[in-house]
Enzyme design. Structure first.
Site, PDB file in Angstrom:
ATOM      1  N   TYR A  17       0.820  -1.189  -0.090  1.00  0.00           N
ATOM      2  CA  TYR A  17      -0.200  -0.193   0.040  1.00  0.00           C
ATOM      3  C   TYR A  17       0.546   1.604   0.058  1.00  0.00           C
ATOM      4  O   TYR A  17       0.363   2.235   0.810  1.00  0.00           O
ATOM      5  CB  TYR A  17      -1.039  -0.166   0.727  1.00  0.00           C
ATOM      6  CG  TYR A  17      -1.477  -1.089   1.138  1.00  0.00           C
ATOM      7  CD1 TYR A  17      -3.443  -1.277   0.306  1.00  0.00           C
ATOM      8  CD2 TYR A  17      -1.545  -2.151   2.157  1.00  0.00           C
ATOM      9  CE1 TYR A  17      -3.465  -2.827   0.585  1.00  0.00           C
ATOM     10  CE2 TYR A  17      -2.708  -2.923   1.913  1.00  0.00           C
ATOM     11  CZ  TYR A  17      -3.389  -3.376   1.853  1.00  0.00           C
ATOM     12  OH  TYR A  17      -4.133  -4.087   1.622  1.00  0.00           O
ATOM     13  N   TYR A 146     -14.552  -4.195   2.261  1.00  0.00           N
ATOM     14  CA  TYR A 146     -13.454  -4.245   2.012  1.00  0.00           C
ATOM     15  C   TYR A 146     -12.867  -6.104   2.608  1.00  0.00           C
ATOM     16  O   TYR A 146     -13.692  -6.176   3.885  1.00  0.00           O
ATOM     17  CB  TYR A 146     -12.466  -3.507   2.463  1.00  0.00           C
ATOM     18  CG  TYR A 146     -11.446  -4.202   2.255  1.00  0.00           C
ATOM     19  CD1 TYR A 146     -10.253  -4.007   1.046  1.00  0.00           C
ATOM     20  CD2 TYR A 146     -10.515  -4.592   3.459  1.00  0.00           C
ATOM     21  CE1 TYR A 146      -8.796  -4.759   1.346  1.00  0.00           C
ATOM     22  CE2 TYR A 146      -9.175  -4.947   3.138  1.00  0.00           C
ATOM     23  CZ  TYR A 146      -8.628  -5.478   1.980  1.00  0.00           C
ATOM     24  OH  TYR A 146      -7.621  -5.727   2.389  1.00  0.00           O
ATOM     25  N   ASP A 251     -17.850 -11.071   8.480  1.00  0.00           N
ATOM     26  CA  ASP A 251     -16.673 -11.351   7.955  1.00  0.00           C
ATOM     27  C   ASP A 251     -15.960  -9.781   9.431  1.00  0.00           C
ATOM     28  O   ASP A 251     -16.478  -8.847   9.634  1.00  0.00           O
ATOM     29  CB  ASP A 251     -15.883 -10.710   6.868  1.00  0.00           C
ATOM     30  CG  ASP A 251     -14.225  -9.686   6.700  1.00  0.00           C
ATOM     31  OD1 ASP A 251     -13.659  -9.963   7.447  1.00  0.00           O
ATOM     32  OD2 ASP A 251     -14.258  -9.217   5.607  1.00  0.00           O
ATOM     33  N   LYS A 280      -6.668 -11.017  11.838  1.00  0.00           N
ATOM     34  CA  LYS A 280      -6.396 -10.244  12.393  1.00  0.00           C
ATOM     35  C   LYS A 280      -6.265  -9.537  13.543  1.00  0.00           C
ATOM     36  O   LYS A 280      -4.321 -10.518  13.981  1.00  0.00           O
ATOM     37  CB  LYS A 280      -6.971  -8.551  12.298  1.00  0.00           C
ATOM     38  CG  LYS A 280      -6.936  -8.248  10.694  1.00  0.00           C
ATOM     39  CD  LYS A 280      -7.395  -6.525  10.784  1.00  0.00           C
ATOM     40  CE  LYS A 280      -7.409  -6.232   9.471  1.00  0.00           C
ATOM     41  NZ  LYS A 280      -8.208  -5.631   8.369  1.00  0.00           N
TER      42      LYS A 280
HETATM   43  C1  LIG Z   1      -7.750  -6.610   6.992  1.00  0.00           C
HETATM   44  C2  LIG Z   1      -9.095  -6.494   6.291  1.00  0.00           C
HETATM   45  C3  LIG Z   1      -8.982  -7.990   5.625  1.00  0.00           C
HETATM   46  C4  LIG Z   1      -7.312  -8.444   5.057  1.00  0.00           C
HETATM   47  O1  LIG Z   1      -7.111  -9.347   6.465  1.00  0.00           O
HETATM   48  P1  LIG Z   1      -5.719  -9.646   5.496  1.00  0.00           P
HETATM   49  O2  LIG Z   1      -5.311 -10.810   6.976  1.00  0.00           O
HETATM   50  O3  LIG Z   1      -4.678  -8.406   5.522  1.00  0.00           O
HETATM   51  O4  LIG Z   1      -5.584 -10.374   4.798  1.00  0.00           O
HETATM   52  C5  LIG Z   1     -10.392  -9.312   5.271  1.00  0.00           C
HETATM   53  N1  LIG Z   1     -11.408  -8.099   5.787  1.00  0.00           N
HETATM   54  C6  LIG Z   1     -11.677  -7.492   6.544  1.00  0.00           C
HETATM   55  C7  LIG Z   1     -12.920  -6.736   7.178  1.00  0.00           C
HETATM   56  C8  LIG Z   1     -10.373  -7.160   6.697  1.00  0.00           C
HETATM   57  O5  LIG Z   1     -10.230  -5.903   7.924  1.00  0.00           O
END
Ligand SMILES: *Cc1c(COP(=O)(O)O)cnc(C)c1O
Length: 439
Positions: A17, A146, A251, A280
């Site tokens: 990024y 996202y 998610d 995360k």
């Molecule tokens: C950060 C994020 C992802 C991607 O996770 P990575 O470990 O960076 O691949 C997917 N969905 C959400 C909601 C995120 O915040």
């Protein structure tokens, strides 16, 4: 402005990024402890975004550090097909215990959020395939959502504001509906929710019987601009999907592990998905680790004599024992340190200080607070990742010893839970100072 502390090897690194030409060089970090990141020159930064939303209890938390060291001495890694081990068994059980209800009960481990999402999408498609309903191949996703940077994740996250244009021909078609975004003192939310739900209903009416799953970031959309929605909205989305047998994927890669004030957003909202993605902060912010967790009902469709009914899919480091040991220790910290109480104390400070800095005539618009997360827009413009103001502010905050990464004109705070009231108030003082100076 160049921070790069004379890093000779910098030419060999391609940063994520980052536009190498225009970005200031990276800050070379020596160590981090609690909420502080310390660079090689001894300058300290308060980590107001938990290092990309991964850190929970503070950097170098001793319990997690010790758990990693102990596990490393026993078993660093073993392949996760044909083998299993105590850290993964314990973690899978704990995750199913701390998730609300008992619906989510089968844990598939991988290494990062994107892959957890790709796994969820593949599970949803193959579920319907195995069931003999091969027409169910469409996905519904939300505007500004996202979900990661892989091709499946980009397809369902196409409207997040990142630049996916060079890849567009290779993304699959997804049906997007509006996310009913809300904020403090929002008078029109019911109207906006109605519009969003009507769009979803129409989508389901037209294509629901061909739709495999809907994917949503529950309660808070992160990278797409920190849009918050109400629990009522989420519950209605889930109800509409359930009515039409559309699988629901939450998610919770950003919202999981306490960010919203409860352990998971699904608990806070009183709405359960069929599949949840976690990543995360799962290891406390120490090691890459993710999980895609499904109901037993979904898993059953993959159990048969036929090998091709199985999910032939995975990552080489799936279920890594050291990462699982870190996650187990991190989950224990929640009860040992009364972490949820710390989060509600953070929330109170957010609410008070956001109210302070959002006076009449302030550049701050649409303030929002939930658990340890606070966000607001600057000016009335819509969020835009490339908005210049973000880059200028990022630099000013760094100069003041704060790690804050605005998305365009959207500023968010998500500190580690160990942040003290004094540190958080200090951050707000500096934010007010920066925003009151010319930007
Ligand atoms: C950060 C994020 C992802 C991607 O996770 P990575 O470990 O960076 O691949 C997917 N969905 C959400 C909601 C995120 O915040």
């Amino acid at each position: 402005m160049n921070h790069n502390n004379n890093i000779a090897e910098i030419e060999h690194i391609w940063h994520p990024y980052t536009q190498a030409k225009t970005s200031p060089g990276p800050i070379k970090v020596e160590r981090a402890t609690g909420c502080k990141i310390i660079d090689v020159d001894g300058k300290e930064y308060l980590d107001m975004i938990s290092s990309w939303w991964v850190n929970l209890h503070g950097h170098s938390h001793p319990k997690i550090t010790e758990a990693i060291i102990a596990q490393t001495k026993k078993l660093a890694h073993v392949m996760f097909a044909s083998f299993t081990h105590e850290p993964a068994l314990t973690l899978a059980r704990k995750l199913c215990e701390i998730l609300p209800g008992n619906k989510l009960s089968k844990v598939f481990f991988s290494d990062n959020g994107t892959f957890a999402v790709e796994t969820a999408l593949k599970i949803a498609l193959q579920y319907w395939y195995n069931k003999g309903q091969k027409n169910r191949t469409r996905f519904i996703a939300f505007q500004n959502g996202y979900h990661g940077d892989g091709f499946g994740a980009m397809s369902v996250g196409k409207t997040c504001g990142f630049n996916y244009v060079p890849f567009e021909n290779h993304l699959f078609k997804v049906d997007f509906v509006p996310y009913a975004s809300t904020w403090i003192d929002d008078a029109d939310i019911e109207k906006r929710e109605k519009i969003a739900l009507e769009a979803l209903k129409l989508q389901i009416k037209e294509n629901g019987s061909n739709t495999a799953a809907l994917i949503i970031e529950p309660l808070i959309q992160g990278s797409g601009g920190f849009h918050f929605c109400r629990p009522e909205f989420l519950r209605e989305v889930v109800r509409l999907c359930n009515e039409s047998s559309i699988l629901v994927i939450f998610d919770e890669i950003m919202t999981g592990f306490g960010r919203t004030g409860k352990m998971f957003a699904c608990e806070k909202a009183g709405a359960m998905p069929d599949i949840i993605c976690l990543a995360k902060a799962m290891s406390g912010g120490f090691l890459p680790l993710s999980a895609t967790i499904t109901s037993e009902e979904i898993h059953e469709l993959f159990v048969a004599d036929d090998i091709y009914k199985a999910l032939i899919h995975g990552t080489t480091y799936s279920g890594n024992p050291i990462a699982c040991a870190a996650a187990n220790a991190s989950i224990e910290v929640f009860s040992e340190e009364n972490t949820l109480e710390k989060i509600s104390a953070i929330e109170e400070i957010h609410l008070a200080r956001i109210a302070d800095i959002t006076q009449e005539g302030s550049v701050i618009k649409r303030p929002r607070v939930m658990g340890s997360v606070a966000a607001f827009n600057l000016f009335d413009s819509n969020s835009n990742y490339s908005a210049k103001v973000g880059q200028v502010l990022r630099q000013k905050f760094l100069d003041h010893g704060l790690l804050i990464r605005p998305f365009g004109n959207v500023i968010h705070l998500m500190p580690p839970y160990c942040i003290t009231a004094a540190q958080l108030n200090y951050a707000y003082d500096k934010i007010a100072e920066v925003l009151n100076s010319q930007i």
